[in-house]
Design an enzyme around this catalytic site. Structure first.
Site, PDB file in Angstrom:
ATOM      1  N   LYS A  17      24.433  16.424  12.526  1.00 33.83           N
ATOM      2  CA  LYS A  17      24.245  15.006  12.212  1.00 33.83           C
ATOM      3  C   LYS A  17      23.650  14.870  10.812  1.00 33.83           C
ATOM      4  O   LYS A  17      22.715  15.584  10.454  1.00 33.83           O
ATOM      5  CB  LYS A  17      23.308  14.350  13.239  1.00 33.83           C
ATOM      6  CG  LYS A  17      23.955  14.178  14.610  1.00 33.83           C
ATOM      7  CD  LYS A  17      23.019  13.464  15.551  1.00 33.83           C
ATOM      8  CE  LYS A  17      23.537  13.499  16.972  1.00 33.83           C
ATOM      9  NZ  LYS A  17      24.499  12.458  17.299  1.00 33.83           N
TER      10      LYS A  17
ATOM     11  N   HIS B 277      25.192  20.229  18.393  1.00 32.89           N
ATOM     12  CA  HIS B 277      25.815  19.219  17.517  1.00 32.89           C
ATOM     13  C   HIS B 277      24.770  18.342  16.813  1.00 32.89           C
ATOM     14  O   HIS B 277      25.083  17.708  15.813  1.00 32.89           O
ATOM     15  CB  HIS B 277      26.861  18.395  18.271  1.00 32.89           C
ATOM     16  CG  HIS B 277      26.308  17.305  19.136  1.00 32.89           C
ATOM     17  ND1 HIS B 277      25.749  17.540  20.361  1.00 32.89           N
ATOM     18  CD2 HIS B 277      26.214  15.964  18.941  1.00 32.89           C
ATOM     19  CE1 HIS B 277      25.346  16.402  20.886  1.00 32.89           C
ATOM     20  NE2 HIS B 277      25.615  15.421  20.046  1.00 32.89           N
TER      21      HIS B 277
ATOM     22  N   HIS C 265      18.484  19.961  21.779  1.00 28.44           N
ATOM     23  CA  HIS C 265      18.501  18.955  20.710  1.00 28.44           C
ATOM     24  C   HIS C 265      17.082  18.551  20.251  1.00 28.44           C
ATOM     25  O   HIS C 265      16.790  18.522  19.059  1.00 28.44           O
ATOM     26  CB  HIS C 265      19.251  17.698  21.153  1.00 28.44           C
ATOM     27  CG  HIS C 265      20.640  17.956  21.642  1.00 28.44           C
ATOM     28  ND1 HIS C 265      21.451  18.933  21.103  1.00 28.44           N
ATOM     29  CD2 HIS C 265      21.388  17.383  22.615  1.00 28.44           C
ATOM     30  CE1 HIS C 265      22.623  18.924  21.727  1.00 28.44           C
ATOM     31  NE2 HIS C 265      22.607  18.001  22.654  1.00 28.44           N
TER      32      HIS C 265
ATOM     33  N   ARG D  58      45.407  27.593  29.603  1.00 27.28           N
ATOM     34  CA  ARG D  58      46.147  28.093  30.763  1.00 27.28           C
ATOM     35  C   ARG D  58      47.414  27.283  31.024  1.00 27.28           C
ATOM     36  O   ARG D  58      48.375  27.786  31.607  1.00 27.28           O
ATOM     37  CB  ARG D  58      45.236  27.969  31.982  1.00 27.28           C
ATOM     38  CG  ARG D  58      45.203  29.188  32.839  1.00 27.28           C
ATOM     39  CD  ARG D  58      44.213  29.032  33.945  1.00 27.28           C
ATOM     40  NE  ARG D  58      43.262  27.959  33.668  1.00 27.28           N
ATOM     41  CZ  ARG D  58      42.147  27.754  34.350  1.00 27.28           C
ATOM     42  NH1 ARG D  58      41.835  28.545  35.328  1.00 27.28           N
ATOM     43  NH2 ARG D  58      41.321  26.764  34.072  1.00 27.28           N
TER      44      ARG D  58
ATOM     45  N   LYS E 272      18.148   8.862  29.877  1.00 27.81           N
ATOM     46  CA  LYS E 272      19.404   8.105  29.982  1.00 27.81           C
ATOM     47  C   LYS E 272      19.113   6.743  30.592  1.00 27.81           C
ATOM     48  O   LYS E 272      18.091   6.552  31.240  1.00 27.81           O
ATOM     49  CB  LYS E 272      20.376   8.866  30.873  1.00 27.81           C
ATOM     50  CG  LYS E 272      20.723  10.228  30.289  1.00 27.81           C
ATOM     51  CD  LYS E 272      22.149  10.618  30.574  1.00 27.81           C
ATOM     52  CE  LYS E 272      22.498  11.960  29.985  1.00 27.81           C
ATOM     53  NZ  LYS E 272      22.995  11.893  28.621  1.00 27.81           N
TER      54      LYS E 272
ATOM     55  N   ASP F 183      19.436  19.729  29.389  1.00 33.14           N
ATOM     56  CA  ASP F 183      20.540  19.084  28.679  1.00 33.14           C
ATOM     57  C   ASP F 183      20.140  18.633  27.269  1.00 33.14           C
ATOM     58  O   ASP F 183      20.963  18.651  26.353  1.00 33.14           O
ATOM     59  CB  ASP F 183      21.014  17.872  29.506  1.00 33.14           C
ATOM     60  CG  ASP F 183      22.255  17.220  28.934  1.00 33.14           C
ATOM     61  OD1 ASP F 183      23.239  17.938  28.690  1.00 33.14           O
ATOM     62  OD2 ASP F 183      22.247  15.982  28.723  1.00 33.14           O
TER      63      ASP F 183
ATOM     64  N   GLU G 275      18.928   7.125  25.227  1.00 36.86           N
ATOM     65  CA  GLU G 275      20.340   6.774  25.411  1.00 36.86           C
ATOM     66  C   GLU G 275      20.434   5.579  26.343  1.00 36.86           C
ATOM     67  O   GLU G 275      19.650   5.460  27.284  1.00 36.86           O
ATOM     68  CB  GLU G 275      21.104   7.950  26.019  1.00 36.86           C
ATOM     69  CG  GLU G 275      21.098   9.183  25.134  1.00 36.86           C
ATOM     70  CD  GLU G 275      21.983  10.270  25.723  1.00 36.86           C
ATOM     71  OE1 GLU G 275      23.175  10.269  25.431  1.00 36.86           O
ATOM     72  OE2 GLU G 275      21.464  11.101  26.486  1.00 36.86           O
TER      73      GLU G 275
ATOM     74  N   LYS H  95      27.254  24.494  23.747  1.00 42.32           N
ATOM     75  CA  LYS H  95      26.260  24.402  24.794  1.00 42.32           C
ATOM     76  C   LYS H  95      26.944  24.028  26.105  1.00 42.32           C
ATOM     77  O   LYS H  95      28.040  23.466  26.046  1.00 42.32           O
ATOM     78  CB  LYS H  95      25.182  23.392  24.444  1.00 42.32           C
ATOM     79  CG  LYS H  95      25.643  21.941  24.525  1.00 42.32           C
ATOM     80  CD  LYS H  95      24.489  20.999  24.445  1.00 42.32           C
ATOM     81  CE  LYS H  95      23.861  20.827  25.818  1.00 42.32           C
ATOM     82  NZ  LYS H  95      23.872  19.443  26.288  1.00 42.32           N
TER      83      LYS H  95
END
Ligand code: BG6
Length: 477
Positions: free
Chosen positions: A177, A173, A235, A46, A326, A230, A211, A143
């Site tokens: 890997k 993704h 995944h 945009r 996380k 998520d 993570e 995603k």
């Protein structure tokens, strides 16, 4: 091997994903000579930019996100020459005729929708209405692919309105890997494992994606999503499928994806008692999940652990334990295949032996470890000890193990027209059909997730999930 010439249009070309992953990935492929001379990348967004300003912006992103780019000025400039920009109002009419004008005949056309999923339908419609999409064009989407089964079905319908399934590339993704693909090679290019790869010999499987980072800066998105949507639905589900699926008859996109769908469809409903949800709390002020989520009372989970049963011949009786979170003590993703104990032990019992395990390390330090029991060396009777056969890919393969980012590989697969590493529509829907009741259950219960300390291994209850079955997680390290 260079791919065929292409026009790749990136919608949302000035956005975060394009700057961090897509354009640096394309630059890498260019730097190693995989991009053909007549390839072109068209930014569409945009913002009121012209070609020169867009090139400048991309140049800056490369310097920021590609460490070696600052020493490769000439290469960067040659890459930037491949870039063009067109200002498009994706929900309106402006810019589409100009885009149509820019597209070249007789080259591959790919459209990367790095935009909000709410715009997929409008872009797909416009590409068709303006004659920009051809029967061979590819459309790439990111995603989150839906928030639940109903929204995923709606997105599939939006895309299928203008494109056929063989043209749609849904990115996860994790499938790009290197080590995740290696899982297929490990299982199906060796004869060693397959006879053992079933409930007769495997006690259980652990899949961990830990993570160390929190949700800093993404609290708004994440709070509407949580770890289940998520990470688990996509995944971890992919890792589970590749670990559990039957050998496909050939390396063909649909042969592989058929087998993955069968695994998802065989998943049994997960009992609430088999799930632990957690949310990290900070050590200091402003460091906890809720400080970033923008909701001081948020019930969103930043951690999930669960026990999953696959109701089929191969896996009945062998649970899969999944865990992701996380702000855990380390960044570590691995799949652990724990083998059963020998049926009869003639040696004196030795404390601390954990039995045979195959550990497939996805990141960091990609590699494979095989835990084996041996005789403890030295005099003093026959005592048992544990040793590991370790293979780090970087050590074993040397320079060939050069890291290739997941996005680079996936984008090149789009150009090649290879859908093996992309999710099919029915696969995504099956995964949501499994996840939806789990999420609905805890939304109904309105329970708060169990708190865990930032930098820990997650909530106590997650440890209990395995202890009560007489098993334990491998340490996150
Ligand atoms: C993304 C999630 O899909 O994957 C993030 O939205 C997560 O929350 C990321 O951090 C993890 O990816 P990787 O490649 O760093 O393991």
């Amino acid at each position: 091997i260079p791919v065929d010439p292409f026009d790749l249009v990136i919608f949302g070309a000035t956005g975060d994903l394009a700057r961090r992953k897509i354009l640096p990935g394309l630059f890498h492929r260019f730097a190693v000579g995989q991009m053909p001379e007549h390839a072109r990348i068209l930014g569409a967004a945009r913002s009121d930019l012209d070609r020169a300003t867009f090139r400048d912006l991309v140049g800056e992103s490369l310097l920021e996100f590609v460490p070696q780019a600052s020493g490769q000025k000439g290469l960067v400039n040659r890459f930037l020459e491949k870039l063009d920009y067109v200002r498009v109002d994706v929900t309106g009419t402006k810019g589409w005729p100009e885009l149509a004008e820019l597209m070249r005949p007789d080259v591959i056309r790919a459209f990367y929708l790095s935009v909000s999923p709410t715009l997929f339908g409008a872009i797909a419609d416009n590409l068709n209405e303006h004659g920009i999409a051809t029967p061979d064009s590819r459309i790439v989407v990111e995603k989150p692919f839906g928030h639940d089964l109903a929204s995923a079905k709606a997105l599939n319908a939006d895309l299928l309105n203008g494109f056929a399934e063989h043209q749609i590339y849904r990115i996860d993704h994790y499938l790009g890997k290197e080590t995740v693909q290696n899982l297929m090679a490990l299982r199906f290019a060796n004869s060693l494992w397959e006879p053992l790869w079933n409930s007769t010999h495997v006690d259980h499987v652990q899949i961990t994606v830990a993570e160390s980072l929190g949700v800093e800066g993404r609290g708004g998105y994440y709070d509407r999503s949580g770890a289940m949507r998520d990470m688990v639905q996509n995944h971890l589900m992919q890792l589970l499928c590749l670990t559990a699926m039957e050998p496909p008859s050939r390396l063909h996109p649909n042969a592989v994806r058929d087998e993955k769908v069968k695994v998802i469809e065989a998943l049994e409903p997960v009992e609430p008692a088999d799930i632990v949800r957690g949310q990290y709390r900070g050590k200091g002020a402003a460091d906890g999940y809720r400080d970033h989520a923008g909701d001081p009372d948020s019930r969103t989970e930043s951690f999930v652990a669960m026990k999953v049963n696959i109701g089929n011949w191969r896996w009945a009786g062998t649970p899969f334990y999944l865990r992701t979170g996380k702000k855990l003590r380390a960044r570590a993703s691995e799949i652990v295949v724990m083998f059963r104990d020998p049926p009869h032990m003639m040696f004196p019992k030795t404390e601390g032996l954990r039995g045979n395990a195959l550990i497939i390390r996805l990141q960091p330090d990609e590699g494979i470890t095989l835990r084996t029991t041996i005789k403890e060396p030295g005099p003093g009777g026959l005592r048992l000890a544990e040793v590991t056969l370790d293979m780090t890919f970087a050590d074993a393969l040397g320079p060939h193990a050069e890291a290739q980012d997941a996005y680079e590989r996936l984008i090149m697969d789009v150009i090649r027209g290879d859908q093996t590493l992309f999710m099919r529509g029915d696969e995504v829907e099956a995964a949501w059909a499994w996840a939806d009741p789990i999420i609905a259950n805890w939304e109904d219960a309105r329970q708060h997730p169990a708190p865990y300390d930032a930098g820990s291994s997650g909530p106590e209850d997650a440890l209990m999930l395995m202890h009560r079955d007489g098993r334990r997680w491998r340490e996150i390290e």
